[in-house]
Design a protein around this motif. Sequence first.
Motif, mmCIF file in Angstrom:
data_model
loop_
_atom_site.group_PDB
_atom_site.id
_atom_site.type_symbol
_atom_site.label_atom_id
_atom_site.label_comp_id
_atom_site.label_asym_id
_atom_site.label_seq_id
_atom_site.Cartn_x
_atom_site.Cartn_y
_atom_site.Cartn_z
ATOM 1 N N THR A 1 -4.286 0.208 -6.276
ATOM 2 C CA THR A 1 -3.246 0.020 -5.271
ATOM 3 C C THR A 1 -3.652 -1.041 -4.258
ATOM 4 O OG1 THR A 1 -2.611 2.352 -5.491
ATOM 5 C CG2 THR A 1 -1.873 1.189 -3.506
ATOM 6 N N ALA A 2 -4.918 -0.976 -3.820
ATOM 7 C CA ALA A 2 -5.417 -1.950 -2.850
ATOM 8 C C ALA A 2 -6.913 -2.114 -3.030
ATOM 9 C CB ALA A 2 -5.106 -1.507 -1.419
ATOM 10 N N VAL A 3 -7.389 -3.343 -2.918
ATOM 11 C CA VAL A 3 -8.828 -3.575 -2.873
ATOM 12 C C VAL A 3 -9.272 -3.487 -1.419
ATOM 13 C CG1 VAL A 3 -8.967 -4.964 -4.963
ATOM 14 C CG2 VAL A 3 -8.494 -6.085 -2.779
ATOM 15 N N PHE B 1 0.857 -1.175 0.000
ATOM 16 C CA PHE B 1 0.000 0.000 0.000
ATOM 17 C C PHE B 1 0.897 1.229 0.000
ATOM 18 C CE2 PHE B 1 -2.482 3.407 1.879
ATOM 19 C CZ PHE B 1 -3.737 3.234 1.314
ATOM 20 N N ALA B 2 0.480 2.250 -0.727
ATOM 21 C CA ALA B 2 1.196 3.522 -0.709
ATOM 22 C C ALA B 2 0.177 4.643 -0.622
ATOM 23 C CB ALA B 2 2.041 3.679 -1.983
ATOM 24 N N ARG B 3 0.393 5.559 0.311
ATOM 25 C CA ARG B 3 -0.491 6.722 0.373
ATOM 26 C C ARG B 3 -0.444 7.450 -0.961
ATOM 27 N NH1 ARG B 3 -0.605 9.674 6.282
ATOM 28 N NH2 ARG B 3 -0.565 7.788 7.568
ATOM 29 N N GLY B 4 -1.588 7.947 -1.357
ATOM 30 C CA GLY B 4 -1.688 8.593 -2.653
ATOM 31 C C GLY B 4 -2.230 7.668 -3.716
ATOM 32 N N GLY B 5 -2.272 6.356 -3.426
ATOM 33 C CA GLY B 5 -2.724 5.384 -4.403
ATOM 34 C C GLY B 5 -4.240 5.296 -4.498
ATOM 35 N N LEU B 6 -4.698 4.303 -5.253
ATOM 36 C CA LEU B 6 -6.120 4.100 -5.522
ATOM 37 C C LEU B 6 -6.634 2.903 -4.731
ATOM 38 C CD1 LEU B 6 -8.800 4.462 -7.067
ATOM 39 C CD2 LEU B 6 -7.789 3.147 -8.958
ATOM 40 N N ILE C 1 -6.942 8.153 -2.821
ATOM 41 C CA ILE C 1 -8.255 8.265 -3.453
ATOM 42 C C ILE C 1 -8.953 6.904 -3.432
ATOM 43 C CG2 ILE C 1 -7.566 10.207 -4.898
ATOM 44 C CD1 ILE C 1 -7.353 8.271 -7.262
ATOM 45 N N MET C 2 -10.278 6.951 -3.491
ATOM 46 C CA MET C 2 -11.063 5.718 -3.444
ATOM 47 C C MET C 2 -12.156 5.749 -4.498
ATOM 48 S SD MET C 2 -13.304 4.039 -0.342
ATOM 49 C CE MET C 2 -14.803 4.989 -0.672
ATOM 50 N N LEU C 3 -12.304 4.629 -5.184
ATOM 51 C CA LEU C 3 -13.413 4.394 -6.106
ATOM 52 C C LEU C 3 -14.191 3.179 -5.621
ATOM 53 C CD1 LEU C 3 -12.010 4.674 -9.759
ATOM 54 C CD2 LEU C 3 -13.845 6.061 -8.764
ATOM 55 N N THR C 4 -15.494 3.229 -5.742
ATOM 56 C CA THR C 4 -16.300 2.045 -5.493
ATOM 57 C C THR C 4 -16.459 1.285 -6.808
ATOM 58 O OG1 THR C 4 -17.460 3.035 -3.649
ATOM 59 C CG2 THR C 4 -18.559 1.216 -4.742
ATOM 60 N N ALA C 5 -16.299 -0.026 -6.749
ATOM 61 C CA ALA C 5 -16.251 -0.865 -7.947
ATOM 62 C C ALA C 5 -17.403 -0.567 -8.893
ATOM 63 C CB ALA C 5 -16.262 -2.332 -7.552
ATOM 64 N N GLY C 6 -17.072 -0.321 -10.140
ATOM 65 C CA GLY C 6 -18.055 -0.064 -11.181
ATOM 66 C C GLY C 6 -18.302 1.397 -11.447
ATOM 67 N N ASP C 7 -17.937 2.276 -10.511
ATOM 68 C CA ASP C 7 -18.137 3.703 -10.743
ATOM 69 C C ASP C 7 -17.268 4.210 -11.881
ATOM 70 O OD1 ASP C 7 -20.110 4.023 -8.904
ATOM 71 O OD2 ASP C 7 -18.900 5.056 -7.401
ATOM 72 N N GLU C 8 -16.196 3.478 -12.169
ATOM 73 C CA GLU C 8 -15.313 3.894 -13.252
ATOM 74 C C GLU C 8 -15.889 3.579 -14.625
ATOM 75 O OE1 GLU C 8 -14.057 -0.343 -12.288
ATOM 76 O OE2 GLU C 8 -14.901 1.398 -11.259
ATOM 77 N N PHE C 9 -16.993 2.848 -14.684
ATOM 78 C CA PHE C 9 -17.600 2.592 -15.996
ATOM 79 C C PHE C 9 -19.120 2.748 -15.975
ATOM 80 C CE2 PHE C 9 -16.438 -1.845 -14.473
ATOM 81 C CZ PHE C 9 -17.711 -2.241 -14.079
ATOM 82 N N GLU D 1 -1.514 8.052 -15.173
ATOM 83 C CA GLU D 1 -0.818 9.322 -14.953
ATOM 84 C C GLU D 1 -0.519 9.515 -13.468
ATOM 85 O OE1 GLU D 1 0.778 13.159 -15.124
ATOM 86 O OE2 GLU D 1 0.462 11.723 -16.756
ATOM 87 N N ARG D 2 -1.508 9.215 -12.638
ATOM 88 C CA ARG D 2 -1.315 9.387 -11.196
ATOM 89 C C ARG D 2 -0.280 8.398 -10.666
ATOM 90 N NH1 ARG D 2 -4.635 11.728 -6.964
ATOM 91 N NH2 ARG D 2 -4.092 10.761 -4.956
ATOM 92 N N ALA D 3 -0.372 7.137 -11.084
ATOM 93 C CA ALA D 3 0.549 6.111 -10.594
ATOM 94 C C ALA D 3 1.990 6.416 -11.000
ATOM 95 C CB ALA D 3 0.126 4.748 -11.120
ATOM 96 N N ALA D 4 2.162 7.048 -12.152
ATOM 97 C CA ALA D 4 3.513 7.355 -12.635
ATOM 98 C C ALA D 4 4.190 8.427 -11.791
ATOM 99 C CB ALA D 4 3.453 7.788 -14.096
ATOM 100 N N HIS D 5 3.404 9.222 -11.088
ATOM 101 C CA HIS D 5 3.958 10.313 -10.282
ATOM 102 C C HIS D 5 3.342 10.292 -8.882
ATOM 103 C CE1 HIS D 5 5.500 11.699 -14.123
ATOM 104 N NE2 HIS D 5 4.270 11.760 -14.602
ATOM 105 N N LEU D 6 3.311 9.105 -8.280
ATOM 106 C CA LEU D 6 2.555 8.924 -7.049
ATOM 107 C C LEU D 6 3.036 9.833 -5.925
ATOM 108 C CD1 LEU D 6 0.226 7.226 -5.989
ATOM 109 C CD2 LEU D 6 1.885 5.562 -5.147
ATOM 110 N N SER D 7 4.328 10.083 -5.852
ATOM 111 C CA SER D 7 4.850 10.911 -4.767
ATOM 112 C C SER D 7 4.293 12.328 -4.812
ATOM 113 C CB SER D 7 6.379 10.961 -4.819
ATOM 114 O OG SER D 7 6.810 11.551 -6.039
ATOM 115 N N CYS D 8 3.831 12.755 -5.973
ATOM 116 C CA CYS D 8 3.240 14.085 -6.101
ATOM 117 C C CYS D 8 1.833 14.135 -5.508
ATOM 118 C CB CYS D 8 3.166 14.510 -7.568
ATOM 119 S SG CYS D 8 4.769 14.735 -8.351
ATOM 120 N N TYR D 9 1.228 12.984 -5.302
ATOM 121 C CA TYR D 9 -0.169 12.954 -4.861
ATOM 122 C C TYR D 9 -0.336 12.480 -3.417
ATOM 123 C CZ TYR D 9 -1.269 13.741 -9.742
ATOM 124 O OH TYR D 9 -1.351 14.291 -10.998
#
Length: 599
Positions: free
Chosen positions: A177-179, A130-135, A488-496, A535-543
């Motif tokens: 990043t984590a379920v 797990f990394a802070r800033g992840g999804l 950040i957090m997404l609930t499954a399916g909200d991305e589509f 994009e976010r994962a590529a620069h995770l330390s920024c987030y």
Amino acid sequence: MTMLGAHVEGGRTRFAVRSPHAHRVWLCRFDGDVETRHLMERGGSDWTITLPGDLAGTRYGYRAAGEWAPDKGLWFDPAKLLVDPYAVALDRRFVQDPRLALFGEDTADIAPRAVVPSPLIALTPERPRFARGGLVYELNVRAFTMLHPDVPESLRGTVAALAHPAVLGYLKKIKVTAVELMPVVAWIDERHLPSLGLVNSWGYNPIAMMALDPGLCPGGVAELRDTVAALHAEGIGVLLDLVFNHSGESDTAGGILSLRGLDDAAYSRAPNGDLINDTGCGNTLDFSNPAVRRLTVDTMRHFVVHCGVDGFRFDLAPVLARGPGFDPAAPIFAEISADASLADRIFIAEPWDIGPGGYQLGQFPENWLEWNDRFRDDVRRFWKGEGGIGALATRLAGSSDIFGQQSDRGCRSVNFLAAHDGFTLADMVAYEQRHNWANGEQNRDGHGENFSWNNGVEGPSDDAAVIAARRVDIKALLGTLFASSGTIMLTAGDEFGRTQQGNNNGYCQDNAIGWVDWVGRDQDLENYVGALSAERAAHLSCYERFPAPVRWLTREGGAMAVTDWERAGEGWLNCAAEDENVPFAFRIDRAARCVKIGP
């Protein structure tokens, strides 16, 4: 200190259960439906018995005799078969039945029996994935997999389905990043649901805190352990959503299933003896009671040591620190930090309950993350046209007004737009009002204020312009989420484009309303989220923390003056890191319904 539960060791099997006010306690072994009772020996608050032989696989429960005085918190009824609070496996699911609450009515044919486990494998400790800033990807195991066309039918609806290559591939595609698994331990339906032909499909009504639900996880500890290992192999962490704030034994009209029949002091009571209901579920576990804290810590340790999970999300988390009022220095926090198996885990609080002083956002320990509903509401209000740019900037920058200046650990905010409780993201831009008629409560349940809108048509629409406007709105909301500082957090399916047909309290919809529709998903939206996440994962330390210093810019790219901030109604915001080598920038334009991340 007595080791509670059932344990096989040295060719013998030892049982121990806590029941400080019982007069007698029996271990009840089952061979099919044939019950054999063994009177247990008292030692202080605990009752124990050791039987010869390796009894792994044996079904068992307890019966307790003592005073029957519910007004005093004494519910001893030897007719009730009681589930071991330390059970790690059950032979069946819980079911509601009026006999559970009737004195003298035997429940051996209703209550699940615990299963004596074989000695459990202790895993080698590993750092949390797990990394802070992840999804963080919140999902209901059953709803997420029931309609997945690539998952074999025999696996659908189970924890094992999450280890299927099709599911793993999808999670990697959107850079999870984590379920965060909604409750997977054994629960019971609320009393009113069976007569409506409904069931609790979320699991936030537990009885046995350590026992995996036999329907969701029929393979028990091994199934969860193997699934965690498969997710870890792909670099994905696993968080369990645990409910320690109440139990499914409900109010005084509820059943006698476990704690109530063994040690009702586990529940908080007012000075007049009434059950305290800071959860809205009929009872509240009492965290001023060391036995309750011990059960909580032991449960978490079990899932870390034997299943390898990376951390936990806590439902109605202020209850953990009530005694009865909320205390940010409550003993539970120190006890978790002092446990060698738990000290480095991830902890996420839902920082509110419905009791006095129950809203505690920003008040949990520095090493805890917290669901940030202020982010949710301010971002919704901004895109609805009701909120100002100043509030949005504060949320995007990590909500320093709530969490203070960000420490070296990174931002503690878990930013989200929608969760299991409330409208889905797609429904947020299609419904102004809740549509919970299918829940059987005359549309009175669920939140009344959602900061939602419908683009001129309430509910489904065939109008191409309305459909397009809604997709644009969803993309703007998602872009804002992925531009924000914090986890950040997404609930499954909200991305589509998942919909619940306007139902904002789908806890009892174990059907097409609650299940994720994989065939009908919006793949354009899904690909958009994949690009944002990459994009976010590529620069995770920024987030993980807001880059400092940053430049707030006008729409034209110049330095932002005080007067520019005062023009909140214009609804635009540009931000970039002052250091041109830091790839952090975003632009937001409410009028154009546009968010762009990156230079």
